[in-house]
Scaffold this motif. Structure first.
Motif, PDB file in Angstrom:
ATOM      1  N   ILE A 151      18.755  -9.417 -46.663  1.00  0.00           N
ATOM      2  CA  ILE A 151      18.391  -8.144 -45.940  1.00  0.00           C
ATOM      3  C   ILE A 151      16.771  -9.167 -45.245  1.00  0.00           C
ATOM      4  O   ILE A 151      16.009  -9.571 -44.496  1.00  0.00           O
ATOM      5  N   SER A 152      15.822  -9.025 -46.832  1.00  0.00           N
ATOM      6  CA  SER A 152      14.626  -9.755 -46.939  1.00  0.00           C
ATOM      7  C   SER A 152      14.206  -9.891 -48.047  1.00  0.00           C
ATOM      8  O   SER A 152      14.592  -8.875 -49.051  1.00  0.00           O
ATOM      9  N   LEU A 153      13.182 -11.004 -48.548  1.00  0.00           N
ATOM     10  CA  LEU A 153      12.615 -10.907 -49.732  1.00  0.00           C
ATOM     11  C   LEU A 153      12.064  -9.107 -49.319  1.00  0.00           C
ATOM     12  O   LEU A 153      11.196  -8.745 -48.724  1.00  0.00           O
ATOM     13  N   PRO A 154      12.098  -8.649 -50.640  1.00  0.00           N
ATOM     14  CA  PRO A 154      11.445  -7.254 -51.042  1.00  0.00           C
ATOM     15  C   PRO A 154      10.055  -7.016 -50.442  1.00  0.00           C
ATOM     16  O   PRO A 154       9.796  -5.851 -50.618  1.00  0.00           O
ATOM     17  N   ASN A 155       8.771  -8.106 -50.914  1.00  0.00           N
ATOM     18  CA  ASN A 155       7.821  -7.828 -50.809  1.00  0.00           C
ATOM     19  C   ASN A 155       6.950  -7.612 -49.122  1.00  0.00           C
ATOM     20  O   ASN A 155       7.817  -8.902 -48.243  1.00  0.00           O
ATOM     21  N   GLY A 156       6.045  -7.252 -49.396  1.00  0.00           N
ATOM     22  CA  GLY A 156       5.683  -6.798 -48.252  1.00  0.00           C
ATOM     23  C   GLY A 156       3.772  -8.159 -48.361  1.00  0.00           C
ATOM     24  O   GLY A 156       3.030  -8.044 -48.957  1.00  0.00           O
ATOM     25  N   TYR A 157       3.845  -8.669 -46.586  1.00  0.00           N
ATOM     26  CA  TYR A 157       2.585  -9.273 -46.838  1.00  0.00           C
ATOM     27  C   TYR A 157       1.963  -8.867 -45.390  1.00  0.00           C
ATOM     28  O   TYR A 157       2.358  -8.810 -44.215  1.00  0.00           O
ATOM     29  N   PHE A 158       1.011  -9.722 -44.920  1.00  0.00           N
ATOM     30  CA  PHE A 158       0.172  -9.144 -44.178  1.00  0.00           C
ATOM     31  C   PHE A 158       0.283 -10.935 -42.871  1.00  0.00           C
ATOM     32  O   PHE A 158       0.642 -11.209 -43.403  1.00  0.00           O
TER      33      PHE A 158
END
Length: 254
Positions: A204-211
């Motif tokens: 799905i996606s790497l679980p981390n969030g970024y700006f």
């Protein structure tokens, strides 16, 4: 003849417009009085305090799907709403190198549902998601790879809590959200859904969030990353996160 010494001019402060949807519980949302709050909002305010060369302006985009078009149009310099890493985004925008939030995706179904126990069991079931999100992209890709086991995708522009409520009421069979979303739904609304782990959730996606930044904003990106590293090191980023969540969701690794 004595002359006055030249006075160094004040350093120019650049305005940075930060776009956010305002629909992500605990991350970015609009309070009843119209003010903005959330972990990400407080983090941007911390960036504003620590980066004297920039003045950050908060801009309510209204929808997640409006963030990247705003970058394209030059309306925003920087956006955020737990934006996960995707190659197609990296090809067109700059990600921060440092992540400030991490929460893996899981499937949510009603507690008494015994028919859905895996991703494959969603075939022929109605799953609610938001256009352009990591979940939507994943579900669309899954359907392309599994033409005989299509998941019925229904799109909506709504918050995670609103999506979860649709599963609670039985209007939809399932949803795929971050674990933190389900924790918030349980704490704030008493919603008790069964969570099903997704093997290789990185699909799905790497679980981390970024700006996310507009192309060409390398200097801004590097300045933000430097502050994020400082805040991780001094513990202030975790302290900020714990003001909005019952657990520390700051990733240990960048």
């Amino acid at each position: 003849m004595q002359t006055d010494s030249p006075v160094d001019p004040e350093p120019e402060v650049r305005k940075i417009v930060y776009g956010f949807p305002g629909t992500a519980a605990r991350l970015n949302f609009v309070q009843n009085d119209g003010s903005y709050d959330g972990y990400e909002i407080s983090l941007v305010k911390a960036l504003d305090e620590r980066l004297e060369q920039y003045e950050f302006e908060l801009y309510l985009a209204g929808e997640f799907s409006a963030l990247t078009p705003g970058l394209d149009a030059g309306k925003f310099n920087m956006v955020g709403s737990n934006i996960t890493w995707k190659q197609e985004r990296a090809d067109n925008y700059l990600y921060s190198e440092v992540s400030y939030f991490g929460s893996p995706y899981v499937i949510g179904v009603q507690p008494d549902n015994t028919e859905i126990n895996s991703l494959e069991d969603l075939a022929g079931r109605h799953v609610l998601t938001v256009t352009g999100t990591a979940t939507a992209i994943f579900l669309e890709g899954y359907n392309e790879e599994n033409p005989d086991g299509q998941i019925l995708i229904d799109y909506i522009d709504a918050s995670a809590q609103e999506i979860i409520s649709q599963v609670v009421t039985g209007r939809y069979d399932a949803c795929i959200q971050n674990k933190s979303d389900f924790a918030i739904a349980n704490e704030e609304h008493g919603y008790d859904l069964k969570m099903i782990e997704i093997p290789d959730v990185e699909r799905i996606s790497l679980p981390n969030g970024y700006f996310l930044f507009a192309k060409g904003e390398t200097e801004l990106q590097q300045a933000v990353d430097a502050v994020l590293r400082e805040m991780k090191a001094d513990g202030s980023l975790s302290e900020l996160c714990l003001q909005y969540f019952t657990m520390d969701l700051v990733p240990i690794e960048d």
